[in-house]
Design a protein around this motif. Structure first.
Motif, short mmCIF file in Angstrom:
data_model
loop_
_atom_site.label_atom_id
_atom_site.label_comp_id
_atom_site.label_asym_id
_atom_site.label_seq_id
_atom_site.Cartn_x
_atom_site.Cartn_y
_atom_site.Cartn_z
N CYS A 20 0.83 -1.20 0.00
CA CYS A 20 0.00 0.00 0.00
C CYS A 20 0.87 1.25 0.00
N ALA A 21 1.91 1.26 0.85
CA ALA A 21 2.78 2.43 0.94
C ALA A 21 3.51 2.69 -0.38
N ARG A 22 3.95 1.61 -1.03
CA ARG A 22 4.68 1.77 -2.29
C ARG A 22 3.79 2.35 -3.38
N THR A 27 1.62 8.05 -5.56
CA THR A 27 0.32 8.56 -5.99
C THR A 27 0.06 9.94 -5.40
N LEU A 28 0.44 10.15 -4.15
CA LEU A 28 0.29 11.47 -3.54
C LEU A 28 1.07 12.52 -4.32
N VAL A 29 2.30 12.16 -4.71
CA VAL A 29 3.12 13.09 -5.49
C VAL A 29 2.51 13.30 -6.88
N GLY A 30 2.08 12.21 -7.50
CA GLY A 30 1.53 12.29 -8.84
C GLY A 30 0.23 13.07 -8.91
N ARG A 92 -7.34 -0.18 14.38
CA ARG A 92 -7.27 -1.06 13.20
C ARG A 92 -7.85 -0.39 11.95
N ALA A 93 -7.69 0.93 11.87
CA ALA A 93 -7.98 1.62 10.62
C ALA A 93 -6.99 1.15 9.56
N HIS A 94 -7.40 1.12 8.30
CA HIS A 94 -6.50 0.68 7.24
C HIS A 94 -5.45 1.77 6.97
N PRO A 95 -4.38 1.44 6.27
CA PRO A 95 -3.27 2.39 6.10
C PRO A 95 -3.67 3.73 5.49
N TYR A 96 -4.61 3.73 4.55
CA TYR A 96 -5.04 4.99 3.95
C TYR A 96 -5.68 5.90 5.00
N ALA A 97 -6.49 5.31 5.88
CA ALA A 97 -7.12 6.08 6.94
C ALA A 97 -6.09 6.55 7.96
N THR A 224 4.55 10.56 5.43
CA THR A 224 3.67 9.45 5.10
C THR A 224 4.38 8.12 5.27
N ALA A 225 5.63 8.06 4.86
CA ALA A 225 6.40 6.83 5.04
C ALA A 225 6.56 6.50 6.52
N GLY A 226 6.79 7.52 7.34
CA GLY A 226 6.92 7.30 8.77
C GLY A 226 5.62 6.84 9.41
N TRP A 227 4.52 7.43 8.98
CA TRP A 227 3.21 7.01 9.53
C TRP A 227 2.92 5.55 9.20
N ILE A 228 3.25 5.14 8.00
CA ILE A 228 3.05 3.73 7.63
C ILE A 228 3.92 2.82 8.50
N ALA A 229 5.14 3.24 8.76
CA ALA A 229 6.03 2.45 9.63
C ALA A 229 5.46 2.34 11.04
#
Length: 258
Positions: A20-22, A27-30, A92-97, A224-229
């Motif tokens: 999801c992160a990859r 996508t955020l940048v794009g 247990r929200a999904h990564p996007y949330a 965003t990368a840190g939040w996913i971690a």
């Protein structure tokens, strides 16, 4: 939009979250509007982001500063946005949330928007030819001087120090860097405050013709990368562990409750 298009967003296994992160970060940048032409090297995230922040053509040294800023801003203790992201992951929200929760906290003027205030200050210093009247206006109105001081560092923010070293190698950053040093020296006459990473981001954005909100954009993409971690860590803990209990201190009811 990316979340709605991902039917497996509630798969919280590490491999799925990393996948999801990859997808999410590029996508955020794009999704950002393009400010300049793409050219060779645009497959790197820093190159892709550059062309959405400024129409100026970059060189390798400029990209290196932006790339370093992205790395330095990935994580930084339990900042407000990171704590918000972990609370969402605890439920247990999904990564996007989780990322949405982080972005909500980041939006405040005391967090993600701080570099934009520093950008505006540096632009005014350059326009007025010196930091003294600009710093004086902040002090007189009781406002803190943007880009200075950090609750975790009694001295200079090490992230700022790293970026200033790289910015000193960019000829186009000479004036903005001198303005930042002028702000630091002028403020030091009144109070002992040191540069933080927001001031370094402001030097980058002013020097490279970026808008005031560019630093916040860099911050959000990196963090965003840190939040996913952090979400990956939190998914491995007991759910809802970040659920504090309240202690009522208001007026007592007129009669005992049933």
């Amino acid at each position: 939009a990316v979340s709605a298009a991902d039917p497996l967003r509630f798969d919280l296994e590490p491999a799925a979250v990393l996948g999801c992160a990859r997808t999410l970060i590029p996508t955020l940048v794009g999704a950002l509007p393009t400010a300049g032409r793409r050219h060779r090297g645009a497959e790197r995230l820093a190159w892709q982001l550059w062309h959405r922040l400024t129409p100026r053509l970059p060189d390798e040294a400029s990209i290196n500063v932006l790339d370093t800023a992205l790395a330095l801003l990935i994580d930084h203790d339990l900042a407000a946005s990171t704590l918000a992201a972990r609370v969402a992951a605890s439920a247990r929200a999904h990564p996007y949330a989780v990322v949405s929760a982080g972005l909500g906290a980041l939006d405040g003027p005391l967090h993600g928007a701080a570099s934009g205030l520093a950008h505006q200050m540096l632009a005014e210093v350059l326009e007025r030819g010196g930091a003294a009247p600009v710093v004086a206006a902040h002090l007189r109105s009781g406002r803190r001087v943007p880009g200075l001081g950090h609750r975790l560092y009694p001295g200079e923010d090490p992230r700022a120090r790293a970026l200033f070293t790289l910015l000193a190698e960019l000829p186009q950053a000479e004036e903005a860097l001198a303005a930042a040093q002028d702000v630091i020296a002028t403020t030091a006459r009144h109070t002992e405050l040191h540069a933080n990473v927001d001031l370094a981001l402001a030097v980058l954005s002013v020097a490279c013709g970026m808008p005031a909100e560019a630093g916040e954009t860099v911050f959000a993409v990196a963090r965003t990368a840190g939040w996913i971690a952090h979400a990956l860590e939190e998914y491995g803990e007991h759910p809802l562990r970040m659920r504090p209990s309240a202690h009522y201190t208001g007026p007592r009811p007129p009669q005992p409750l049933p």
